[in-house]
Design a protein around this motif. Sequence first.
Motif, short mmCIF file in Angstrom:
data_model
loop_
_atom_site.label_atom_id
_atom_site.label_comp_id
_atom_site.label_asym_id
_atom_site.label_seq_id
_atom_site.Cartn_x
_atom_site.Cartn_y
_atom_site.Cartn_z
N ALA A 149 0.82 -1.21 0.00
CA ALA A 149 0.00 0.00 0.00
C ALA A 149 0.86 1.26 0.00
O ALA A 149 0.57 2.23 -0.72
N MET A 150 1.91 1.25 0.79
CA MET A 150 2.79 2.42 0.84
C MET A 150 3.44 2.66 -0.52
O MET A 150 3.51 3.79 -1.01
N THR A 151 3.89 1.59 -1.15
CA THR A 151 4.50 1.71 -2.48
C THR A 151 3.50 2.25 -3.48
O THR A 151 3.82 3.11 -4.31
N ALA A 152 2.26 1.78 -3.40
CA ALA A 152 1.22 2.22 -4.32
C ALA A 152 0.99 3.72 -4.26
O ALA A 152 0.68 4.36 -5.27
N PHE A 153 1.17 4.29 -3.07
CA PHE A 153 0.95 5.73 -2.90
C PHE A 153 2.25 6.54 -2.95
O PHE A 153 2.30 7.67 -2.48
N GLY A 154 3.29 5.95 -3.52
CA GLY A 154 4.54 6.67 -3.69
C GLY A 154 5.29 6.89 -2.40
O GLY A 154 6.10 7.81 -2.28
N LEU A 155 5.04 6.03 -1.40
CA LEU A 155 5.67 6.18 -0.09
C LEU A 155 6.58 5.01 0.23
O LEU A 155 6.88 4.73 1.39
N GLY A 156 7.05 4.33 -0.80
CA GLY A 156 7.88 3.15 -0.61
C GLY A 156 9.16 3.41 0.16
O GLY A 156 9.67 2.52 0.85
N ASP A 157 9.67 4.64 0.06
CA ASP A 157 10.91 4.97 0.77
C ASP A 157 10.63 5.40 2.21
O ASP A 157 11.55 5.78 2.94
N MET A 158 9.38 5.29 2.65
CA MET A 158 9.03 5.66 4.02
C MET A 158 8.42 4.50 4.81
O MET A 158 7.83 4.69 5.86
N THR A 159 8.59 3.28 4.31
CA THR A 159 8.01 2.13 5.00
C THR A 159 8.62 1.92 6.38
O THR A 159 8.03 1.25 7.23
N TYR A 160 9.80 2.48 6.61
CA TYR A 160 10.45 2.37 7.91
C TYR A 160 9.73 3.20 8.98
O TYR A 160 9.83 2.93 10.18
N ALA A 161 8.99 4.21 8.55
CA ALA A 161 8.36 5.16 9.49
C ALA A 161 6.99 4.64 9.94
O ALA A 161 5.97 5.34 9.85
N LYS A 162 6.96 3.44 10.47
CA LYS A 162 5.69 2.82 10.82
C LYS A 162 5.01 3.52 11.99
O LYS A 162 3.78 3.61 12.04
N GLY A 163 5.80 4.02 12.91
CA GLY A 163 5.22 4.73 14.06
C GLY A 163 4.45 5.96 13.61
O GLY A 163 3.31 6.20 14.05
N MET A 164 5.06 6.75 12.74
CA MET A 164 4.40 7.95 12.24
C MET A 164 3.17 7.59 11.41
O MET A 164 2.10 8.20 11.56
N SER A 205 -4.41 -0.28 -8.88
CA SER A 205 -4.10 0.57 -10.03
C SER A 205 -2.89 1.46 -9.74
O SER A 205 -2.00 1.62 -10.58
N ARG A 206 -2.87 2.02 -8.54
CA ARG A 206 -1.75 2.87 -8.15
C ARG A 206 -0.44 2.08 -8.10
O ARG A 206 0.62 2.59 -8.48
N TYR A 207 -0.53 0.84 -7.64
CA TYR A 207 0.69 0.02 -7.54
C TYR A 207 1.26 -0.27 -8.93
O TYR A 207 2.48 -0.19 -9.13
N ALA A 208 0.40 -0.59 -9.86
CA ALA A 208 0.86 -0.85 -11.23
C ALA A 208 1.46 0.41 -11.84
O ALA A 208 2.50 0.36 -12.53
N GLU A 209 0.82 1.54 -11.59
CA GLU A 209 1.31 2.82 -12.10
C GLU A 209 2.68 3.15 -11.50
O GLU A 209 3.60 3.58 -12.20
N GLN A 210 2.81 2.94 -10.19
CA GLN A 210 4.07 3.20 -9.51
C GLN A 210 5.16 2.26 -10.02
O GLN A 210 6.30 2.66 -10.22
#
Length: 266
Positions: A57-72, A124-129
């Motif tokens: 889900a994070m990757t789909a929304f362009g947040l793949g480089d923030m998966t470490y920030a689970k607390g936030m 759809s977002r994941y495929a686009e990303q």
Amino acid sequence: MTTLSTYLQIANNQSLWQSMTAKQPDVATQTQYFEDNIGKVQSVDDFMKNDRLFNYAMTAFGLGDMTYAKGMMQKVLEQGVSDNSALANTLNNANIKAFATAFDFADNGASTTSSSTLVDNVVSRYAEQSLEDNQGQQNPGVQLALYFQRNAPSITSVYGILADSKILSVVQTALGISTQTTSQSIDSQAAMLTSKLDITDFQDPKKLQQFISRFAAMYDYNNSGSDANSQSSLLSTLFDSSSSDSSFGLDSSLLLSVQGVRFNSF
């Protein structure tokens, strides 16, 4: 192929390219897992505990480089988007806001993940990303152009440009703005951008494509070797980076015709 011709090839056949990307084994495998399991998620805690679903889900929304920030991100989801003071509304990050809006556990509770609209949106977002990421491995300029095409229309102020490094990179390249300007105050940068472009032009499909094509030509001019430079300079000279004309200098029919140009024939 130049950044411009590759971008136009994809942009003119976006659904086909996205469909091909969705069928790639690695993408298809991750998507199947998401579709089979997201409906089992009943709460924010459930979501955060399943790394595979969360990362997809994070990757789909362009947040793949923030998966470490689970607390936030957990706080973002717990607070939702209804309250203006909610974290998702104060971070000035359009992708986080979109993520929190899609996975709105705060308002929808356990029914959040049972929505077919949610699943279709995320897939759809994941495929686009994934398409953008694949292109980035071959030409980062094409990735930036596709990212800009997808996200620029939702920007409502020049501060939105400054808050997104990829969007800012496209704008700086297209307008010939030095990256050194980022050392200036935010307000000074905002004033400069306001003087050089009309943010509402990005909501006009024709003007948006003209701006992206201007970026693509300038990207090749700035980043390619000497031979490619001499070829792409033919394109870059069609744009006047000092002009404040919101049309960005080219008619869309000419931009589309560039796709078929064989640059090595000159």
